[in-house]
Design an enzyme around this catalytic site. Structure first.
Site, short mmCIF file in Angstrom:
data_model
loop_
_atom_site.label_atom_id
_atom_site.label_comp_id
_atom_site.label_asym_id
_atom_site.label_seq_id
_atom_site.Cartn_x
_atom_site.Cartn_y
_atom_site.Cartn_z
N GLU A 74 -14.41 9.86 18.70
CA GLU A 74 -14.99 8.57 19.07
C GLU A 74 -15.73 8.68 20.40
OE1 GLU A 74 -15.32 5.97 17.47
OE2 GLU A 74 -13.76 5.77 15.96
N GLU A 89 -20.63 11.49 16.47
CA GLU A 89 -20.01 10.36 15.76
C GLU A 89 -20.99 9.20 15.63
OE1 GLU A 89 -18.05 6.68 15.04
OE2 GLU A 89 -19.10 7.23 16.88
N CYS A 95 0.80 -1.23 0.00
CA CYS A 95 0.00 0.00 0.00
C CYS A 95 0.83 1.27 0.00
CB CYS A 95 -0.98 -0.01 1.16
SG CYS A 95 -0.22 0.02 2.81
N ASN A 124 -13.95 3.81 10.14
CA ASN A 124 -14.99 3.89 11.16
C ASN A 124 -15.82 2.62 11.34
OD1 ASN A 124 -15.88 5.53 13.17
ND2 ASN A 124 -17.28 6.73 11.93
N HIS A 144 -2.69 1.32 6.82
CA HIS A 144 -2.97 1.33 5.39
C HIS A 144 -2.71 2.74 4.88
CE1 HIS A 144 -4.43 0.25 1.54
NE2 HIS A 144 -5.52 1.01 1.60
N ASP A 200 -7.24 5.60 -3.51
CA ASP A 200 -6.49 4.45 -2.98
C ASP A 200 -6.14 3.53 -4.15
OD1 ASP A 200 -5.41 2.35 -1.62
OD2 ASP A 200 -7.12 2.03 -0.28
#
Length: 637
Positions: A366, A371, A196, A318, A255, A278
């Protein structure tokens, strides 16, 4: 009647224009201009001079700049800077890996344009492809698909294993230039191998070269949710060993992807700016292995139905994790962790070597009501779109869960999970920094939070991990029997010798230590784990003297074998845009146990300004001992 003008020569004033458009490092012989900025050309006529008021010349130019950044420091960092850092390691030990983007190096602009022409889009309809190249949304998807080779002869082959004998271990790369030049020199055959961070770094080079502001972003504890339900299911045996996931859901230790700055005229107002792309081939998007552009703001707000691939990126930052104990063919749910995915989302700071934490750009804090509200909105949108691809798949994890079960998130630390039933907590704590070649020393902390005695049995194990979360077989196990008085805390010391873990390490140098505890009178289990990244001593680089353009410069590189055993096949690579014309490779051969050595390289800098030297040492025992040194090159003495 005046005779018409006959055009003889066009002087594009390449050197003058390129200097003002900040493309002089690419070339001074051909015109390279940026969108939305004036440039000058001179026309020469063969039959007579231009007469003002009599002659008319009409130019038709479209100059809308849909990738414009209004901050000069940001433009310098995200377009002009030709080096940077890719963050690796784990959330408890974040390591900057130096990288040479080299977007202004010789032939890189031509290789980037060749990459566009090799795309499936150009091959199937060249006219349409060229007509759409003014769109950053379109061009970013084309580049994203071409960085990997899953659908075409893209730049890089990906491999996530321990066998790289027919190519280069991804950990060894220190820059994009050598990879892009190899791809071009071999007739556009994919280079072996990348993972990656290599995919993202190559894409950063190409996009910056094309003038699109781009940065490299690392997400620690990154979710890979294959069925689109925002749940990552992880399976363990009764020793705490993580099992290969039958659903192929994983949590990557880290990642890496890109963010590109662009307007999103295809979306409602407010979703322009930074967009996730990505290039790592994980899932397909409209039939091709690419991902994005997904608006970072849309990700934060849970607008997972917006183009492109926003739901997949949302799950990477998430998703929730559910742990299952597998025993006797049955699955027992251990716990649900609602805040472990998406930590310390990192990128290089503007005009600084510091790390910039941009987690709050991707999600609300969080445990906050906002959230939770966004998570439920995303889940509902995925449920409504259940007929559309993998992110419309069955929303149920391994056992049925309904929206009402996605209540307020726990604020407990993932490494300390007290149980309301057995009222005991466990925690793993390192005693020394985990350096390669040394024994790993740690303790298991057990705390009884109840007024009763507790008899615990704790199974401990250690196994290597790939950075994408894939587990390797365990190589160390232990069992602890601990009796706790009411409200008593005890420690159980543990040690894993280097001789035991060395032969089982992956090239990612990741070890996962786990503890699965149970109390005699209670069926509930407690699972805790700790991921360790083993560290190497960095390469030291010294610049001997003042660096000046076109003046000889000596660079000293000091390196050592950190192991208490001899290593062979040692190769040192050194590179740096504006300092070395190509990557330098030095065959070192054998290094004795803990042997320290140095070499001195000579070079002639050919570009002024802030530069960086990157170095890597590999051997038959390790692949990525790295170091870097920033150098300022003066234009003249």
């Amino acid at each position: 009647m005046a005779q018409g003008l006959e055009l003889s020569v066009i002087d594009f004033r390449s050197s003058w224009n390129n200097m003002r458009h900040h493309t002089e490092e690419i070339s001074s012989d051909r015109l390279l201009v940026r969108r939305g900025q004036a440039f000058n050309i001179t026309l020469y006529f063969s039959n007579r001079g231009f007469q003002l008021g009599l002659d008319n010349i009409i130019f038709v130019v479209e100059t809308e700049d849909t990738v414009y950044l209004d901050s000069e420091p940001q433009r310098q960092e995200y377009v002009m800077n030709d080096y940077g850092f890719v963050y690796q390691g784990n959330k408890n030990w974040i390591r900057p890996c130096p990288w040479n983007y080299g977007q202004f190096e010789e032939n890189i602009i031509d290789i980037c344009l060749e990459l566009l022409d090799k795309s499936l889009n150009f091959q199937s309809d060249p006219a349409m492809d060229c007509a759409l190249r003014g769109s950053p949304v379109y061009i970013s998807r084309v580049v994203c698909a071409m960085i990997n080779s899953n659908d075409d002869n893209g730049v890089l082959n990906g491999r996530w294993s321990e066998n790289y004998s027919d190519g280069i271990n991804p950990a060894e790369w220190t820059g994009s230039v050598a990879i892009l030049r190899q791809w071009h020199a071999t007739g556009c055959q994919p280079v072996r191998y990348g993972q990656c961070w290599v995919f993202a770094a190559i894409m950063c080079t190409v996009m910056r070269c094309l003038g699109i502001p781009t940065r490299v972003v690392t997400n620690f504890d990154s979710g890979h949710d294959t069925d689109g339900n925002l749940i990552i299911d992880e399976y363990y045996d009764n020793t705490g060993r993580i099992l290969k996931n039958k659903k192929k859901d994983t949590v990557w230790n880290f990642h890496v992807w890109n963010e590109c700055w662009m307007a999103r005229n295809d979306l409602l107002p407010g979703y322009g700016g930074w967009q996730v792309l990505d290039a790592t081939p994980q899932e397909t998007s409209n039939g091709f292995y690419c991902c994005g552009p997904a608006s970072v703001r849309a990700i934060k707000e849970g607008e997972v139905d917006l183009n492109y691939d926003t739901a997949f990126v949302f799950s990477m930052v998430n998703a929730d994790c559910v742990s299952w104990l597998v025993r006797g063919g049955k699955e027992q749910r251990l716990h649900r962790d609602t805040n472990s995915v998406g930590n310390f989302i990192s990128t290089k700071s503007i005009q600084s070597d510091e790390r910039d934490d941009i987690t709050e750009k991707y999600k609300y804090e969080e445990g906050s009501p906002q959230e939770r509200k966004v998570f439920l909105k995303a889940l509902q949108k995925l449920k409504i779109g259940s007929s559309q691809g993998p992110y419309g798949a069955d929303l149920s994890p391994s056992s049925p869960m309904h929206l009402s079960q996605y209540g307020p998130r726990s604020s407990d630390s993932p490494s300390l999970r007290p149980s309301d039933v057995i009222q005991v907590s466990l925690k793993l704590q390192l005693l020394d920094p985990p350096n390669m070649g040394q024994n790993i020393k740690f303790v298991l902390l057990a705390l009884n939070m109840s007024p009763q005695f507790k008899d615990l049995k704790v199974n401990l194990s250690a196994q290597s991990l790939m950075h994408d979360g894939s587990p390797l077989p365990p190589f160390w196990q232990d069992t602890a029997f601990i009796t706790l008085s009411p409200e008593e805390a005890k420690t159980h010391p543990c040690q894993i010798p280097y001789s035991q873990y060395s032969q089982y390490l992956s090239t990612d140098k990741l070890i996962r230590i786990s503890a699965l505890g149970e109390e005699k009178s209670c069926p509930k289990k407690i699972l805790v784990d700790k991921i360790i990244t083993l560290a190497y001593p960095a390469i030291m680089i010294n610049v001997l003297g003042v660096a000046v353009v076109n003046q000889p410069l000596s660079v000293q590189v000091i390196f050592s074998n950190p192991l208490s055993e001899q290593v062979g096949d040692c190769v040192l690579t050194v590179e740096g845009s504006g300092l070395f014309k190509k990557q330098q490779k030095v065959i070192i051969g054998v290094l004795g146990p803990q042997h320290r050595a140095s070499i001195t390289l000579k070079t002639v800098p050919f570009r002024s300004g802030q530069r960086q030297i990157q170095a890597n040492l590999r051997s038959n025992k390790f692949k990525d001992i790295k170091g870097y040194r920033n150098v300022y090159v003066d234009l003249r003495l």
